[in-house]
Design an enzyme around this catalytic site. Sequence first.
Site, mmCIF file in Angstrom:
data_model
loop_
_atom_site.group_PDB
_atom_site.id
_atom_site.type_symbol
_atom_site.label_atom_id
_atom_site.label_comp_id
_atom_site.label_asym_id
_atom_site.label_seq_id
_atom_site.Cartn_x
_atom_site.Cartn_y
_atom_site.Cartn_z
ATOM 1 N N ASP A 27 46.387 93.992 44.736
ATOM 2 C CA ASP A 27 47.842 93.868 44.806
ATOM 3 C C ASP A 27 48.332 94.594 46.041
ATOM 4 O OD1 ASP A 27 50.790 94.171 44.096
ATOM 5 O OD2 ASP A 27 50.046 93.132 42.329
ATOM 6 N N THR A 83 55.249 82.619 40.683
ATOM 7 C CA THR A 83 55.882 81.409 41.220
ATOM 8 C C THR A 83 57.275 81.273 40.592
ATOM 9 O OG1 THR A 83 54.785 80.068 39.516
ATOM 10 C CG2 THR A 83 53.727 80.194 41.677
ATOM 11 N N GLU A 151 46.665 78.764 33.325
ATOM 12 C CA GLU A 151 46.563 79.703 32.201
ATOM 13 C C GLU A 151 47.469 79.238 31.063
ATOM 14 O OE1 GLU A 151 49.223 81.686 31.233
ATOM 15 O OE2 GLU A 151 50.600 81.199 32.863
ATOM 16 N N PHE A 152 47.067 79.621 29.846
ATOM 17 C CA PHE A 152 47.852 79.285 28.649
ATOM 18 C C PHE A 152 48.035 80.552 27.814
ATOM 19 C CE2 PHE A 152 45.518 75.471 29.918
ATOM 20 C CZ PHE A 152 46.553 74.565 30.067
ATOM 21 N N LEU A 287 58.709 75.970 16.019
ATOM 22 C CA LEU A 287 59.800 75.327 15.285
ATOM 23 C C LEU A 287 60.766 76.378 14.721
ATOM 24 C CD1 LEU A 287 58.165 72.365 13.293
ATOM 25 C CD2 LEU A 287 59.777 72.223 15.199
ATOM 26 N N ALA A 289 63.996 78.347 14.740
ATOM 27 C CA ALA A 289 65.338 78.306 15.319
ATOM 28 C C ALA A 289 65.741 79.707 15.764
ATOM 29 C CB ALA A 289 66.328 77.766 14.299
ATOM 30 N N CYS A 297 58.081 81.873 31.544
ATOM 31 C CA CYS A 297 57.375 80.585 31.639
ATOM 32 C C CYS A 297 58.240 79.379 31.292
ATOM 33 C CB CYS A 297 56.132 80.605 30.744
ATOM 34 S SG CYS A 297 54.832 81.714 31.337
#
Length: 506
Positions: A27, A83, A151-152, A287, A289, A297
């Site tokens: 970094d 990003t 990535e996830f 799901l 609410a 993201c």
Amino acid sequence: MIGTGYVGLVSGACFADAAHCQVVCVDSNVGKIEALERGEMPIYEPELGELVQRNVAAGRLRFSTDLPNSVQQAQVVFIAVGTPSRRGDGHADLSYVFRAAEAIGRSLRSPGFTLVVNKSTVPVGTARRVRELVARNAAPGARFEVVSNPEFLRQGTAVRDFMHPERVVIGVPSDREPAAVAQFAPGDGDHAHRALDPDQGSHFDAKECARMLMAKLYGPIARAKQVPILFTNVEEAELIKYAANAFLAMKLEFANEIADLCEVAGADISAVTHAIGLDGRIGADYLQAGPGFGGSCLPKDTRALARIAQEFWRPCRLVETVIEGNEARKRRIAQRIALAAVAERADMNQVYGRCIGILGLTFKAHTDDIRDSPAIFIVRELVELGARVRAYDPRVSHREVRQALGDEIELVQSVHEAAAGADVLAVLTEWPEFRETCAALGPQGLDKLMRQRVLFDARNLWRPVDWQGSGFTYHSIGRPTLYATADETVEKAALDTSPGAVHRFR
């Protein structure tokens, strides 16, 4: 690993731990690297601190600001920089990615082979642009390939998501190739050492070496968890990430729109989403609410996908509607909280001077991230209406909150302080501490702290029946409001002798 944010730091530590490889996280921020070397985490992420500490002690993980030297020693170089949304048009800002690509090109060793992996979330075509920039800056004879590996990872469960993935996606350059699923047996990927041989001559295949190196890197995780490694072309890999996040955002927005319908129809959104979530074609995740989706993201990636589709003259109208709906959602929740503070009298001028206690400022629990947090948007709206806001979050950085909101809100250190003197107490983040503390206080304990008995539960932490007969007016999402009875209202009025006290319970 270039970048030590959520993606870079988590990925680097997990690779060191699972694949037992030597990882250096790079970094340009000297302060951040020095803090990491002292064992201080720049972000709050469950399990991450212990993971980093263990692998540093084992000699598999270290930190550096020296990008050229780190790249020259590496077989695989990951780009894991931010990003963010580009100001003005919603497109992803790729300046950090491109600068990293140029720096990698200038640092490539020659002879030898280096695999460059784009792990940042980027629009279609970015991997090819990265390849051009690396080639333009590389010394003659330097061999490399660029692949895409989205990535996830979910904030709050990032380490678990990396170690227990549902799939691994790797995009390899190709003129045109169908997606392929690779299942790796023990020993697969061992031929990747061929990539380090500078004397392979005309038989050298950079794409094959890229596949082998990625297979070797992810092999231990894939074999242990029996998950597929999906090889696609780079364009497919880049789209998979955006498409996945956009679909999750659509599920959340759908749940919120059905919740609005439930409120006027006398239904309970919890019962509705539970039932439809049992359908295997739909699934229960995403799901819930609430006050709208946020974080680093989903908002950014939906905006970027909409922009990408427009540039290709194939607009994603559904995604555009989700973006618009989410913005309207946050504004509506702010208005509902404001109205709850004045007993739903439809006069926003009455909100001026009211005290609103806020529980939660991060966009979700188990993270310290306030980027695009619905709570931050809602608090800003309440402040603009003239409300006095007293907010508490167990993990948020007060410095970052001040940067986002200025000095117009009071940041406190506990649920008790947030509730003190409040006309309404609003839960905006689903931290378990909020439920536990309110349960310990009970309605009587909260009553002694608050100016009015009004609770706004924007995360549905409780059931309406939990507040039945409590004397509180209980607002939630996608369920009928539970109002205090007339007798309870009279009792509270008799107890509250503060100057200018207003009692508008129904």
